[in-house]
Scaffold this active site. Sequence first.
Site, PDB file in Angstrom:
ATOM      1  N   SER A 266       0.781  -1.231   0.000  1.00 11.07           N
ATOM      2  CA  SER A 266       0.000   0.000   0.000  1.00 11.07           C
ATOM      3  C   SER A 266       0.816   1.286   0.000  1.00 11.07           C
ATOM      4  O   SER A 266       0.651   2.132  -0.867  1.00 11.07           O
ATOM      5  CB  SER A 266      -0.935  -0.019   1.214  1.00 11.07           C
ATOM      6  OG  SER A 266      -1.585   1.205   1.368  1.00 11.07           O
TER       7      SER A 266
ATOM      8  N   HIS B 261      -1.886   6.827   4.584  1.00 10.33           N
ATOM      9  CA  HIS B 261      -0.750   5.891   4.598  1.00 10.33           C
ATOM     10  C   HIS B 261       0.489   6.455   3.915  1.00 10.33           C
ATOM     11  O   HIS B 261       1.258   5.728   3.281  1.00 10.33           O
ATOM     12  CB  HIS B 261      -1.142   4.560   3.951  1.00 10.33           C
ATOM     13  CG  HIS B 261      -0.272   3.418   4.389  1.00 10.33           C
ATOM     14  ND1 HIS B 261      -0.269   2.188   3.776  1.00 10.33           N
ATOM     15  CD2 HIS B 261       0.645   3.326   5.391  1.00 10.33           C
ATOM     16  CE1 HIS B 261       0.581   1.375   4.368  1.00 10.33           C
ATOM     17  NE2 HIS B 261       1.156   2.046   5.357  1.00 10.33           N
TER      18      HIS B 261
END
Length: 560
Positions: free
Chosen positions: A132, A185
């Site tokens: 990710s 993130h």
Amino acid sequence: MKSALKKSVVSTSISLILASGMAAFAAHAADDVKLKATKTNVAFSDFTPTEYSTKGKPNIIVLTMDDLGYGQLPFDKGSFDPKTMENREVVDTYKIGIDKAIEAAQKSTPTLLSLMDEGVRFTNGYVAHGVSGPSRAAIMTGRAPARFGVYSNTDAQDGIPLTETFLPELFQNHGYYTAAVGKWHLSKISNVPVPEDKQTRDYHDNFTTFSAEEWQPQNRGFDYFMGFHAAGTAYYNSPSLFKNRERVPAKGYISDQLTDEAIGVVDRAKTLDQPFMLYLAYNAPHLPNDNPAPDQYQKQFNTGSQTADNYYASVYSVDQGVKRILEQLKKNGQYDNTIILFTSDNGAVIDGPLPLNGAQKGYKSQTYPGGTHTPMFMWWKGKLQPGNYDKLISAMDFYPTALDAADISIPKDLKLDGVSLLPWLQDKKQGEPHKNLTWITSYSHWFDEENIPFWDNYHKFVRHQSDDYPHNPNTEDLSQFSYTVRNNDYSLVYTVENNQLGLYKLTDLQQKDNLAAANPQVVKEMQGVVREFIDSSQPPLSEVNQEKFNNIKKALSEAK
């Protein structure tokens, strides 16, 4: 061992802990910043957004899902080969028949399938990384994450270097209203423990996670942010949701809350009479899916596995959220001038139901096609000829493509790996956008068949059926590196773990027929591409990856 995730509940209220924790973290964050916030990668001229005419400019939605495999959308018949998939291993809690799995997958995405059919399907589209953080960094920068020293989520833990120019900065500086909703993130984060959930032990529930100030979305080009800063969050009762810099309560199911926020963004842009750039990053279907979705989504599925139904319902919640957003765009008169760029951040994990990554080899965290070949499309009603585009493209191309569509020039000092796709999609330019794409990353078994025992025991822990958190021998940090380079014909894969080199046709989805010995010149040329890539990239930011990176360089040196 007893759960490493159990926490002692302190007498002070969680809100006070969070406040003091954030203050302390922010106070010391500046001491930890290795790269100054001053942009060295691009020189901005002194201007204000009002100097630019935004009349008629298209709205941009960069839409991502989390761990959605290529097989979840029927891009091509090969990705849905039942004979191959019926023998694929899955975690026990997700086991259903392949026919039921394919039916449920297609039933979960009617809106996305409609957009895909009206737009351009990138049947040979890849994300820049198999996990990710680095993958999202590539979307935001238009650059391979190795260019700034990010080869794994561990390298991204201190935040994406502040010298990198994020896509919304350019839109913001050209009069756009910019917003990020959902998963971030991309920050240096800190954690504050919260009391254990009595129903499930979803690891996303264990902490409130928050970003250091320098890496807040508002400091990277976004006028507005609502979402979570770390790798994931709980589907219900998330303790880690923030609106701009303030923590806010969770409201029901997370997909619905993110959809509501996205609708608010398009409404504000309408009120402001500005075009908008929205980064909408849903967390579904990221694991664990032990809690059912609301009934309006859940009742659509009856596969015989409650957990599989939960998974498909989470996907359907996003699909129906996108439907609501499209309806609002129509109501506001924004629909005909909006672009949607869609991808998953990486491939699916073994901890989910079929069809996952379809017939492709590999999973999330690997450079096999199952880790990086994702469902990807571009929708721009009336401006693109619907159909398939089969040449090699990357999610890094979203950055220059979006800017090109908005007629925003890319600063000359900005060295992108992505290219605008519009010349090929609108002007029918000959050739291909990319001759090669290259990946270097940890070759982790965290999310593949080898780790099924961990996932089976993990679900027992999450459901309070066991107090022992299972040992995971296959984390990124415990894994060696691998590299992959792809062109429009072949994929060359090398893994340090077993010192194995393989050359495969792209049509060999399972990578069973190794052609390396029969094609030494092709291997040599593709290894040269990897060497050039390394020479123009930065070493890993984290110490744990330094030796692994050197092992890749050593293998390439010995192969000369």
